[in-house]
Structure formats: structure tokens, C-alpha cells
Design a protein around this motif. Structure first.
Motif, mmCIF file in Angstrom:
data_model
loop_
_atom_site.group_PDB
_atom_site.id
_atom_site.type_symbol
_atom_site.label_atom_id
_atom_site.label_comp_id
_atom_site.label_asym_id
_atom_site.label_seq_id
_atom_site.Cartn_x
_atom_site.Cartn_y
_atom_site.Cartn_z
ATOM 1 N N ALA A 1 -35.253 31.103 21.512
ATOM 2 C CA ALA A 1 -35.419 29.623 20.929
ATOM 3 C C ALA A 1 -34.921 29.734 19.601
ATOM 4 O O ALA A 1 -35.178 30.670 18.814
ATOM 5 N N PHE A 2 -34.089 28.536 19.288
ATOM 6 C CA PHE A 2 -33.686 28.430 17.761
ATOM 7 C C PHE A 2 -34.915 27.856 17.024
ATOM 8 O O PHE A 2 -34.588 28.008 15.812
ATOM 9 N N THR A 3 -35.498 27.066 17.754
ATOM 10 C CA THR A 3 -36.708 25.959 16.904
ATOM 11 C C THR A 3 -37.717 26.268 17.653
ATOM 12 O O THR A 3 -37.973 26.434 18.899
ATOM 13 N N THR A 4 -39.126 26.045 16.861
ATOM 14 C CA THR A 4 -40.379 25.985 17.407
ATOM 15 C C THR A 4 -40.483 24.537 18.010
ATOM 16 O O THR A 4 -41.604 24.447 18.862
ATOM 17 N N VAL A 5 -39.866 23.493 17.747
ATOM 18 C CA VAL A 5 -40.143 22.261 18.487
ATOM 19 C C VAL A 5 -38.870 21.866 19.424
ATOM 20 O O VAL A 5 -37.905 21.687 18.840
ATOM 21 N N PHE A 6 -38.949 21.891 20.697
ATOM 22 C CA PHE A 6 -37.994 21.072 21.656
ATOM 23 C C PHE A 6 -38.859 20.817 22.829
ATOM 24 O O PHE A 6 -39.705 21.307 23.063
ATOM 25 N N SER B 1 -43.501 29.109 23.815
ATOM 26 C CA SER B 1 -44.840 29.357 23.792
ATOM 27 C C SER B 1 -44.723 30.516 23.143
ATOM 28 O O SER B 1 -44.236 31.717 23.497
ATOM 29 N N CYS B 2 -45.550 30.794 21.704
ATOM 30 C CA CYS B 2 -45.536 32.022 21.167
ATOM 31 C C CYS B 2 -46.171 32.965 22.130
ATOM 32 O O CYS B 2 -45.759 34.291 21.995
ATOM 33 N N GLY B 3 -47.357 33.024 22.682
ATOM 34 C CA GLY B 3 -47.978 33.710 23.373
ATOM 35 C C GLY B 3 -47.492 34.339 24.795
ATOM 36 O O GLY B 3 -47.532 35.386 25.029
ATOM 37 N N ARG B 4 -47.015 33.257 25.458
ATOM 38 C CA ARG B 4 -46.354 33.844 26.695
ATOM 39 C C ARG B 4 -44.822 34.139 26.727
ATOM 40 O O ARG B 4 -44.209 34.171 27.645
ATOM 41 N N ALA B 5 -44.252 33.992 25.710
ATOM 42 C CA ALA B 5 -42.777 34.492 25.533
ATOM 43 C C ALA B 5 -42.648 35.849 25.804
ATOM 44 O O ALA B 5 -43.479 36.640 25.483
ATOM 45 N N GLY B 6 -41.376 36.381 25.548
ATOM 46 C CA GLY B 6 -40.989 37.644 25.741
ATOM 47 C C GLY B 6 -41.319 38.368 27.046
ATOM 48 O O GLY B 6 -41.293 39.737 27.431
ATOM 49 N N ARG B 7 -41.664 37.723 28.384
ATOM 50 C CA ARG B 7 -41.852 38.279 29.510
ATOM 51 C C ARG B 7 -40.043 38.800 30.176
ATOM 52 O O ARG B 7 -39.279 38.119 29.956
ATOM 53 N N ARG B 8 -40.392 39.605 31.230
ATOM 54 C CA ARG B 8 -39.356 39.755 32.158
ATOM 55 C C ARG B 8 -39.792 39.168 33.472
ATOM 56 O O ARG B 8 -40.679 39.312 34.057
ATOM 57 N N ILE B 9 -38.745 38.172 34.027
ATOM 58 C CA ILE B 9 -38.980 37.237 35.027
ATOM 59 C C ILE B 9 -37.941 37.800 36.358
ATOM 60 O O ILE B 9 -36.660 37.885 35.892
ATOM 61 N N GLU B 10 -38.596 38.051 37.418
ATOM 62 C CA GLU B 10 -37.816 38.630 38.457
ATOM 63 C C GLU B 10 -37.438 37.228 39.363
ATOM 64 O O GLU B 10 -38.270 36.657 39.944
ATOM 65 N N VAL B 11 -36.231 36.647 39.225
ATOM 66 C CA VAL B 11 -35.959 35.263 39.896
ATOM 67 C C VAL B 11 -35.775 35.566 41.308
ATOM 68 O O VAL B 11 -35.106 36.655 41.635
ATOM 69 N N LYS C 1 -24.027 33.227 37.703
ATOM 70 C CA LYS C 1 -23.238 32.621 36.397
ATOM 71 C C LYS C 1 -23.850 31.401 35.760
ATOM 72 O O LYS C 1 -24.600 30.645 36.583
ATOM 73 N N MET C 2 -23.946 31.070 34.632
ATOM 74 C CA MET C 2 -24.591 29.816 34.106
ATOM 75 C C MET C 2 -23.754 28.739 34.452
ATOM 76 O O MET C 2 -22.436 28.647 34.510
ATOM 77 N N ILE C 3 -24.243 27.579 34.840
ATOM 78 C CA ILE C 3 -23.578 26.278 35.390
ATOM 79 C C ILE C 3 -24.058 25.140 34.595
ATOM 80 O O ILE C 3 -23.426 24.136 34.428
ATOM 81 N N SER C 4 -25.247 25.366 33.688
ATOM 82 C CA SER C 4 -25.566 24.305 32.922
ATOM 83 C C SER C 4 -24.996 24.081 31.544
ATOM 84 O O SER C 4 -24.670 25.201 31.195
ATOM 85 N N ARG C 5 -25.203 23.050 30.955
ATOM 86 C CA ARG C 5 -24.604 23.011 29.558
ATOM 87 C C ARG C 5 -25.372 23.619 28.597
ATOM 88 O O ARG C 5 -26.680 23.983 28.730
ATOM 89 N N SER C 6 -24.750 24.162 27.350
ATOM 90 C CA SER C 6 -25.853 24.714 26.312
ATOM 91 C C SER C 6 -26.381 23.821 25.591
ATOM 92 O O SER C 6 -25.777 22.666 25.480
ATOM 93 N N THR C 7 -27.349 24.237 25.258
ATOM 94 C CA THR C 7 -28.311 23.511 24.394
ATOM 95 C C THR C 7 -28.607 23.714 22.821
ATOM 96 O O THR C 7 -28.746 25.059 22.623
ATOM 97 N N PRO C 8 -28.614 23.195 21.828
ATOM 98 C CA PRO C 8 -28.702 23.393 20.429
ATOM 99 C C PRO C 8 -30.088 24.044 20.201
ATOM 100 O O PRO C 8 -30.300 24.922 19.201
ATOM 101 N N ASP C 9 -30.993 23.918 21.021
ATOM 102 C CA ASP C 9 -32.303 24.321 21.001
ATOM 103 C C ASP C 9 -32.406 25.963 21.453
ATOM 104 O O ASP C 9 -33.548 26.663 21.072
ATOM 105 N N LEU C 10 -31.604 26.240 22.264
ATOM 106 C CA LEU C 10 -31.827 27.727 23.103
ATOM 107 C C LEU C 10 -30.749 28.526 22.967
ATOM 108 O O LEU C 10 -29.420 28.152 22.873
#
Length: 276
Positions: free
Chosen positions: A63-68, A91-101, A40-49
Motif C-alpha cells: 500500500a502507498f497510503t493507510t487510507v483507501f 490491515s497492519c496486523g494481517r498484511a505481509g502474508r503469502r497467499i497461494e491463489v 498476467k495483470m489485466i486490471s488497471r493500476s491504482t494510485p493506492d497500491l
């Protein structure tokens, strides 16, 4: 002093924090975080994400914006109370990955919907030669095919075959999937809908040697396409430019094969699905 120290340690016992690799995001690509158990998410929401919990074990970030400024989201594992601190950067180039936490493979739930054994589906699609090829492309001695497009329960599957005939090894960086219009009007913004596979047998940093070939399976939530849309499959080479671009169209979905349910085999409830 010693008593106070012991009380402090006992109070902190139930909450353990784990630092994770950075999750890179952009406005056009969705990054997926897969966990081994319900979180479950426990951090607060941010207007950038745009952070969305799709399933009990899946969280997506965009991301909602390119600068944060570099941010961090906190996720807690329900069963153990472990907390994961996940850094997020643009990051435009490294975004869109699948991450196994936590680094462990995600199990494929064998029986989830309509009594389907998805392990059996994966094994069936992975075995044998490719057939019913949807699309293919070749670049720099490397060729890829999309084939065996199938429907099982509420999942759409296909197989991705990659063959390397060049002397230079082909190392896969990541595979990206998104739905986009086939034709776009000039000066009109192109709308892309990123989709994330729920099931994959592709290992991270997979390398294909000379005269070698691999066949990997991808499974998605059931989706549909209009006549002027296509599911784009983009295969990126690590530290290279031999990228491959493939498509699945509405016509292909109309002809997909249906896989009947298979009985669950005792002691074989799951198989390992590897990260992109």
C-alpha cells in the motif's frame, strides 16, 4: 430466445472468474500472491497500491497510503484464460502474508538456474539435526533457531527449527521476513525492505504440540546485507503473544555454506512447497 441463450453461454465459456480470499496489505509489509502457472495483470493500476509482477507466477502488493477504499485486482492465467478477482484491503496486523491463489501447493522447480535440483537442496537441509546455528530465542516454553544457512545456485536457504516444551500448543500464524538497519537515529523513519520466500515447506496453520519439534526450510532470491543491516525473521503465534524475533547479519552471510549442484532424479522433478 433459446438460441440467444446458447450463444451467450458459448461466448462466456472461455472466461471463468474465481473469487479469492482477501489480500491484506500495509505500507510496511508486502503481501505475496503465488500462482500455479504463468499469469498476467489485466486490471488497471491504482494510485493506492504498488502492484508488481516479480516473476511469471509471483505478484506482490503493497500500500502507498493507510487510507483507501477496498479494491480488487484482476489476474488472468495465461494457459487457461481463467480470471482471478482478488479483493485487497488495508490491515497492519494481517498484511505481509503469502497467499497461494487457487489453494493448490506451489511446485518447487527442480531445475531452474545453473542446473540446480532445489528439491534435493531442500531434502538435504531438512534432514538430520540442526547445526551451524545463526540465532535463537525462547519465549513461553517455545524456542526457535535459525540454522543451516546455505547458498545453492542463486538462492539463499536456511532452516527454521521450532520446539514447544509448554503444555499449550503453539500454532504458527505467519512468518515475516524483512531487512532493516541494526541501529536507527531517534526521530528518523525506519526503512524496512520486505522480502518474500520463493520456497517454503511451512504449512498454513502449523501447530506444534507439547514436546514436539519441527524443522522448516525457506529459500530466497540471493540478497546481500551491509554491516549495519540484518534480515529479521519474525514468527507470530495465532491467537497468542508468544512471538519470536530472530536475525541474520552480514557476518552470517559471509560464513554461509555452499551446496554443490545435484543431478535431477527421474520422476522427482518437484516437491510441494506450502503456504505461510
Amino acid at each position: 430466445m433459446r438460441t440467444s441463450f446458447i450463444i451467450f453461454i458459448l461466448g462466456a465459456w472461455g472466461t471463468v472468474a474465481y473469487a479469492q480470499d482477501t489480500a491484506y496489505v500495509s505500507r510496511d509489509k508486502t503481501t505475496a500472491l503465488f500462482f500455479n502457472s504463468t499469469v498476467k495483470m489485466i486490471s488497471r493500476s491504482t494510485p493506492d497500491l504498488d502492484v508488481d509482477q516479480k516473476e511469471n507466477t509471483l505478484i506482490t502488493i503493497k500500500a502507498f497510503t493507510t487510507v483507501f477504499s477496498p479494491a480488487c485486482i484482476d489476474v488472468q492465467e495465461v494457459s487457461t484464460a481463467k480470471i482471478y478477482h482478488i479483493p485487497v484491503e488495508f490491515s497492519c496486523g494481517r498484511a505481509g502474508r503469502r497467499i497461494e491463489v487457487n489453494g493448490a501447493p506451489m511446485p518447487v522447480r527442480a531445475i531452474k538456474t545453473a542446473g540446480f535440483n532445489y528439491s534435493a537442496v531442500i531434502n538435504k537441509l531438512a534432514e538430520g539435526k540442526r547445526r551451524d546455528v545463526i540465532d535463537h530465542e525462547k519465549t513461553g516454553g517455545v524456542k526457535a533457531w535459525v540454522d543451516k544457512l546455505s547458498l545453492a545456485g542463486n538462492r539463499i536457504f536456511f532452516r527454521l527449527d521450532v520446539r514447544n516444551k509448554s503444555n499449550l500448543p503453539y500454532e504458527i500464524d505467519f512468518v515475516r521476513f524483512y531487512i532493516r538497519d541494526l541501529k536507527t537515529v531517534a526521530r528518523m523513519a525506519t526503512h524496512e525492505q520486505e522480502i518474500v520466500p520463493l520456497i517454503t515447506t511451512l504449512h498454513k496453520k502449523t501447530s506444534i504440540a507439547h514436546k514436539r519439534e519441527i524443522a522448516k526450510i525457506f529459500g530466497f532470491h540471493r540478497f546481500s546485507l551491509s554491516e549495519d543491516q540484518a534480515l529479521n525473521v519474525e514468527l507470530y503465534e495465532r491467537n497468542g503473544n508468544r512471538h519470536i524475533y530472530l536475525q541474520i547479519t552480514q557476518k552470517d552471510l559471509e560464513d554461509l555454506k555452499t551446496i554443490a549442484p545435484a543431478k535431477q532424479q527421474p520422476g522427482n522433478a518437484s516437491v510441494a512447497a506450502n503456504k505461510l
